[in-house]
Design a protein around this motif. Structure first.
Motif, PDB file in Angstrom:
ATOM      1  N   LEU A 103     -48.729  35.134 112.263  1.00  0.00           N
ATOM      2  CA  LEU A 103     -49.961  34.358 112.087  1.00  0.00           C
ATOM      3  C   LEU A 103     -50.477  33.894 113.438  1.00  0.00           C
ATOM      4  N   GLN A 104     -51.774  33.778 113.530  1.00  0.00           N
ATOM      5  CA  GLN A 104     -52.390  33.199 114.722  1.00  0.00           C
ATOM      6  C   GLN A 104     -53.229  31.999 114.304  1.00  0.00           C
ATOM      7  N   CYS A 105     -54.464  32.234 113.838  1.00  0.00           N
ATOM      8  CA  CYS A 105     -55.285  31.080 113.449  1.00  0.00           C
ATOM      9  C   CYS A 105     -54.792  30.452 112.154  1.00  0.00           C
ATOM     10  N   GLY A 106     -54.058  31.214 111.358  1.00  0.00           N
ATOM     11  CA  GLY A 106     -53.489  30.671 110.133  1.00  0.00           C
ATOM     12  C   GLY A 106     -54.421  30.687 108.934  1.00  0.00           C
ATOM     13  N   PHE A 107     -55.622  31.210 109.093  1.00  0.00           N
ATOM     14  CA  PHE A 107     -56.564  31.114 107.980  1.00  0.00           C
ATOM     15  C   PHE A 107     -56.237  32.113 106.874  1.00  0.00           C
TER      16      PHE A 107
ATOM     17  N   THR B  37     -53.321  33.238 106.404  1.00  0.00           N
ATOM     18  CA  THR B  37     -51.877  33.154 106.193  1.00  0.00           C
ATOM     19  C   THR B  37     -51.458  32.752 104.773  1.00  0.00           C
TER      20      THR B  37
ATOM     21  N   CYS C  10     -56.748  40.332 107.866  1.00  0.00           N
ATOM     22  CA  CYS C  10     -56.453  39.390 108.939  1.00  0.00           C
ATOM     23  C   CYS C  10     -57.224  39.864 110.159  1.00  0.00           C
ATOM     24  N   ARG C  11     -57.951  38.972 110.806  1.00  0.00           N
ATOM     25  CA  ARG C  11     -58.714  39.384 111.976  1.00  0.00           C
ATOM     26  C   ARG C  11     -57.961  39.108 113.269  1.00  0.00           C
ATOM     27  N   CYS C  12     -56.877  38.313 113.177  1.00  0.00           N
ATOM     28  CA  CYS C  12     -56.225  37.870 114.420  1.00  0.00           C
ATOM     29  C   CYS C  12     -55.059  38.727 114.856  1.00  0.00           C
ATOM     30  N   THR C  13     -54.183  39.087 113.934  1.00  0.00           N
ATOM     31  CA  THR C  13     -52.853  39.550 114.343  1.00  0.00           C
ATOM     32  C   THR C  13     -52.753  41.049 114.561  1.00  0.00           C
TER      33      THR C  13
ATOM     34  N   PHE D 190     -42.622  34.956 108.799  1.00  0.00           N
ATOM     35  CA  PHE D 190     -43.936  34.951 109.462  1.00  0.00           C
ATOM     36  C   PHE D 190     -43.842  34.192 110.783  1.00  0.00           C
ATOM     37  N   ARG D 191     -43.064  33.119 110.794  1.00  0.00           N
ATOM     38  CA  ARG D 191     -42.933  32.367 112.035  1.00  0.00           C
ATOM     39  C   ARG D 191     -42.145  33.178 113.075  1.00  0.00           C
TER      40      ARG D 191
ATOM     41  N   HIS E  10     -44.228  36.227 114.519  1.00  0.00           N
ATOM     42  CA  HIS E  10     -45.597  35.955 114.959  1.00  0.00           C
ATOM     43  C   HIS E  10     -46.595  36.614 113.994  1.00  0.00           C
TER      44      HIS E  10
END
Ligand code: FES
Ligand code: FES
Lengths: 184, 813
Positions: free
Chosen positions: A112-116, A118, A152-155, A106-107, A110
């Motif tokens: 994850l962004q906000c990590g919530f 994750t 996931c809303r970010c990635t 995951f690192r 990329h």
């Protein structure tokens, strides 16, 4: 052994006793029958890595492992867990503190962004790869279907798909290496 | 993944090599988040914390005729029940954050409803109890009687004569209206050989960050300090609001945005009811108080966006040159207009997109409807403007018999026309729209090449012969990013560890500032990226600045931090030169130390930072060198001379002259299933230019996330209000946010045209991905279903049943 009473602060609320194993440690507790597993983990055991995104079973942010299988802690009552074994995101890293192959992927990708979302994704993907190491050979479409229980809303999921594949490959390669001597 | 470099901004003489800037550096923030060690508001351990829950209106527009909290107060474990009657000075209309002269009837809401309710979800009472379970029990024991009033949730009907009014003293439900002109649209329409007019509609959606709103507060009676942890994009602004509302000195209010689980715009708005009532309760009860919004509340409480209806008209020559544009649109602002006209204004100024179109007239009205208030959500009016313009361009192409790529090519602003100004169109920064730089033609050409159009056309022909519905859609967008007024950056080298501490007044909700900002500093000071610690989102640490919005973080804060790092570098070189007794030009900063070029002599940054701070006490070995009697301290006069300051600490600000305009063009090859009418996106190709990319991995993550939201808005996500003002689908079960299966794989290609407006050459990237998607998908489906002769797709989100009906309708004609 962690042993304590988690009683609803309102005195006349009844409680039930449970004993379970969380991240390898035995836990005994006395809990209100309506206490959600997600709240039990987060607010009573202080394992705040498990997140709550919807509390209606859709987003997967609260995913943990119960007896080795991915489950939604927001749809589970703590009292249902008597005798169970629970694993949360806090237990994924290796004994030496190194990131697990799924975390590392995951690192790298990329994922994850906000990590919530994750921790939920990590638990879902870890369970998926435990069950089915052949994901490394799956098509992108298949991987997307296999991880379509988490939002996931970010990635935009692109990094998560890539991370799932990378983790599957790492795990498979490690297995193959471990198998070599016995074959020889 | 391709990447085409334009020339770099000019480097200063002694500028360091760019090792980290521009590289795909893994993120500093990840290890913590991956281990479950994130600290979101609900994770902050607060001894003795109690919990809040709201009673919310189930009626859209109504009068509260009775409200009785007695039973709730009697529930064991309840500490307080607040209504508008016992919150003192908070019982007032909250601020209108961005005033504008065109807002003739600005209305904002109270934290708790007084007399009237205006939308389903509006907070009426706030209960604080020992835990959330008890607080929610108590909420259910509040009895409230609301007399419903007539409502009109349809925006077009809401502006008609005789429509029920949301606010009785606001005629026609019009909060604001504005007309803007650029050039002479009337003359252009007069002279044009062809007119194309269409009506488009975009429906309501929501940002849906995975972490809902959340606030915790603690009042310290000893220090008199109020500490508030809040999932906000604007801690400095919220601190200002709280200081004012509670009449506290700014230094006594500290607002911290810890880890925040996604923002996407709605969290720029403040103060939400919880953001004032949680602090109030904490002060009154003398105990920490927390409120964690749940998902069903989030749907009816946190701001929405998107509903707009545009009537857009293009005036063109026979060859497809667009010489004039008129657009008249309605913007649904919900029941209040707390964030002013931002969304409508951004839509109106983005309306001519990447095209020359010299003559423009654009007019909008902001309409009150009895629904959740509207404030910006990722894209902020741009997706709607893009949908209107790009669907109109497709229509014009169709009417004139010109290829969709060709008609765009003929109208794109050429490279040598920058800066390109649209005099008369005032953007959200209060300044005329001025596109600063770009290679629009090259972007379109690159997209065409990557798509391999001849191959696609052949495939489409085969598909059509087999009765398959295969199509191609595209959309070109521009995005004004990096609004002012300003941000600051502070850089400090820690004398003990040699690590570099960086502060700015922003927050991050996943954009990776702790990495990208660190990359800029790491290059200036010759340190590792993970030795640069970026701390933001805490007014107790740094409180100069504005907030995270409008794709501005890297542009504005990044520039300020870069400037501060350049100054810190100068200072390091000066001190190191002194210590090493060489010329500063002979020194290179590398691996956390200053070295003399061509020799093995180095001094660690920690030592340089130590020496720069005159000391009395040798609290560790390293400190000896900075004490009074050490040889290095010998000199005439006081240890600090002139305006000099101790240590290596610099602070700089950056205030953009105007917005910088990023752009891009997306295309998709889509297939619609003739039985299920399901959408399959077979290829999604992006050409994107946000100027100089500091971390391409992070930029691509921003684009990908943006496209995913855009896919939601194109085909899945729609908030459905019933005629009585009830929100039918206030849950993830019925509001269809895309999973991985609904988001395509994206092929991304970059151009990097630096902006001349800031020292790092960067433009914003946060919202870019979202903007063109609805137009791309609608255009692609339109092309796919062309053989069926369906009517135009001018309303999003689309969905299988809309497509099914469109085909049925066409076949029955
Ligand atoms: S919080 Fe459990 S599925 Fe969303
Ligand atoms: S990383 Fe933010 S929701 Fe997935």
């Amino acid at each position: 052994m962690t042993s304590s009473t988690y009683r609803s602060p309102v005195n006349d609320d009844p409680t039930l006793d449970i004993s379970l194993v969380v991240n390898g440690r035995p836990v005994e507790a006395s809990v209100s029958p309506r206490l959600l597993l997600s709240d039990f983990l987060r607010h009573h055991l202080g394992l705040t890595g498990t997140h709550v995104g919807c509390e209606h079973g859709v987003c997967g942010a609260c995913t943990v492992h119960i007896d080795g299988r991915a489950a939604r802690s927001c749809l589970t009552l703590a009292v249902q867990l008597d005798g169970a074994t629970v694993r949360t995101v806090e237990d994924l890293e290796g004994p030496d503190g190194s990131l697990s192959p799924v975390q590392e992927a995951f690192r790298d990708c990329h994922g994850l962004q906000c990590g919530f979302c994750t921790p939920g994704f990590l638990m879902s993907v870890t369970a998926l790869l435990d069950e089915d190491p052949d994901v490394a050979d799956a098509s992108d479409t298949e991987i997307r279907e296999r991880i379509a229980g988490n939002l996931c809303r970010c990635t935009g999921y692109q990094g998560i798909v890539a991370a799932t594949r990378q983790a599957a490959e790492t795990i498979r390669d490690a297995k193959e290496q471990a198998d070599v001597p016995t074959r020889g | 993944m391709s990447r085409r470099e334009a020339e770099q901004p000019e480097q200063a003489d002694n500028a360091p090599p760019m090792v980290h800037t521009g590289a795909r550096v893994r993120r500093n923030e990840d290890p913590r988040l991956l281990r479950g060690q994130g600290r979101y508001v609900d994770d902050i351990p607060l001894e003795g914390c109690v919990h809040g829950a709201f009673l919310r209106s189930t009626i859209a527009r109504g009068r509260i005729v009775a409200l009785d909290t007695t039973d709730a107060e009697r529930v064991p474990g309840v500490l307080a029940v607040y209504t508008c009657d016992n919150i003192g000075g908070l019982d007032r209309e909250m601020p209108l954050l961005i005033p504008h002269p065109c807002i003739t009837h600005g209305r904002t809401q109270r934290p708790l409803a007084r007399d009237d309710v205006y939308y389903v979800g509006q907070a009426i009472a706030f209960v604080v109890a020992v835990d959330r379970y008890v607080a929610e029990d108590a909420v259910s024991r509040i009895s409230v009687d609301i007399e419903p009033l007539p409502v009109e949730v349809d925006m077009e009907r809401a502006v008609e004569d005789g429509a029920p009014l949301v606010h009785p003293d606001v005629p026609g439900n019009i909060a604001a209206s504005l007309v803007q002109h650029c050039g002479d649209a009337d003359a252009a329409f007069e002279r044009a050989e062809h007119h194309t007019k269409i009506r488009v509609q975009v429906d309501r959606s929501t940002g849906a960050p995975m972490e809902c709103l959340a606030t915790a507060a603690r009042w310290d009676p000893v220090s008199g300090e109020l500490v508030v942890w809040d999932g906000t994009q604007a801690p400095i602004g919220l601190r200002g609001a709280l200081s004012s509302l509670f009449d506290l000195d700014e230094d006594k209010v500290r607002v911290i945005a810890p880890d925040v689980g996604g923002g996407f715009g709605p969290k720029i708005h403040f103060p939400y009811a919880n953001e004032v009532l949680v602090p109030l309760a904490a002060m009154q009860l003398g105990r920490p108080v927390k409120y964690i919004e749940d998902r069903s509340e989030n749907f009816v409480h946190m701001s929405h966006e998107r509903t707009q209806i545009h009537e857009i008209e293009l005036a063109a020559t026979k060859d497809g040159e667009v010489i004039g544009l008129r657009d008249v649109f309605l913007h649904d602002t919900g029941s209040f207009i707390p964030y002013g006209i931002a969304v409508a204004q951004v839509a109106s100024t983005a309306i001519a997109g990447p095209y020359r179109i010299p003559n423009i007239e654009v007019e909008f009205r902001c309409v009150y409807t009895p629904t959740v208030p509207v404030t910006p959500y990722r894209g902020c009016g741009r997706p709607q403007a893009n949908f209107a313009l790009e669907r109109a361009m497709d229509q014009l192409a169709e009417e004139l018999g010109i290829d969709r790529f060709e008609i765009r090519r003929r109208n794109l602003i050429a490279d040598d026309e920058f800066p390109y100004k649209r005099e008369g169109l005032i953007f959200a920064d209060g300044l005329p729209v001025t596109y600063d730089s770009g290679q629009y033609g090259a972007a379109l050409a690159l997209l065409e090449k990557e798509l391999d159009l001849p191959a696609f056309r052949a495939e489409q022909e085969r598909a059509r012969a087999e009765g398959r519905w295969l199509g191609l859609g595209l959309s070109f967008y521009v995005e004004g990013t990096g609004l002012g007024p300003y941000e600051g950056g502070r850089v400090r080298i820690h004398p003990i560890t040699g690590k570099v501490y960086v502060n700015t007044g922003l927050t991050t909700q996943g954009q990776g500032h702790a990495t990208s900002m660190a990359q800029l500093v790491a290059d200036q000071l010759g340190v590792a990226v993970d030795d640069v610690i970026v701390v933001e989102g805490d007014t107790g640490v740094y409180d100069w600045g504005v907030a995270t919005f409008a794709s501005r973080a890297m542009v504005v804060s990044g520039s300020a931090i870069h400037k501060a790092a350049v100054k810190a570098r100068e200072r390091v070189l000066e001190i190191a030169a002194n210590m090493l007794e060489v010329d500063p030009a002979d020194i290179e900063l590398k691996d956390g130390a200053a070295g003399v070029r061509g020799t093995a002599t180095t001094i660690p940054l920690a030592a340089i930072a130590t020496v720069s701070n005159p000391l009395r006490y040798a609290f560790n070995d390293a400190a000896q060198i900075a004490t009074q009697f050490a040889p290095a301290s010998k000199g005439d006069g006081p240890p600090l001379q002139g305006d000099s300051r101790p240590g290596i600490e610099t602070e700089q600000f950056y205030s953009p002259p105007h917005a910088t305009w990023a752009y891009g063009v997306h295309a998709a090859i889509v297939e619609v299933d003739p039985v299920s009418y399901d959408l399959q996106v077979k290829r999604y190709v992006i050409v994107h230019d946000c100027g100089k990319m500091i971390n391409p991995m992070i930029v691509e993550g921003q684009i990908a996330g943006g496209v995913a939201s855009g896919m939601g808005g194109a085909f899945y996500e729609k908030l459905e209000y019933e005629a009585n003002g009830n929100l039918r689908n206030a849950s993830f079960m019925e509001f269809l946010m895309p999973y991985a299966t609904e988001v395509p794989h994206m092929e991304m290609h970059h151009l990097e045209t630096p902006t001349p407006l800031n020292p790092i050459g960067a433009k914003g990237a946060g919202e870019a991905g979202t903007i063109p998607v609805a137009a791309v998908i609608a255009s692609g489906i339109q092309d796919a279903l062309a053989p069926e002769g369906i009517g135009p797709l001018w309303h999003v989100p689309l969905n299988p049943s809309v497509l099914h009906d469109a085909v049925r309708e066409a076949r029955s004609r």
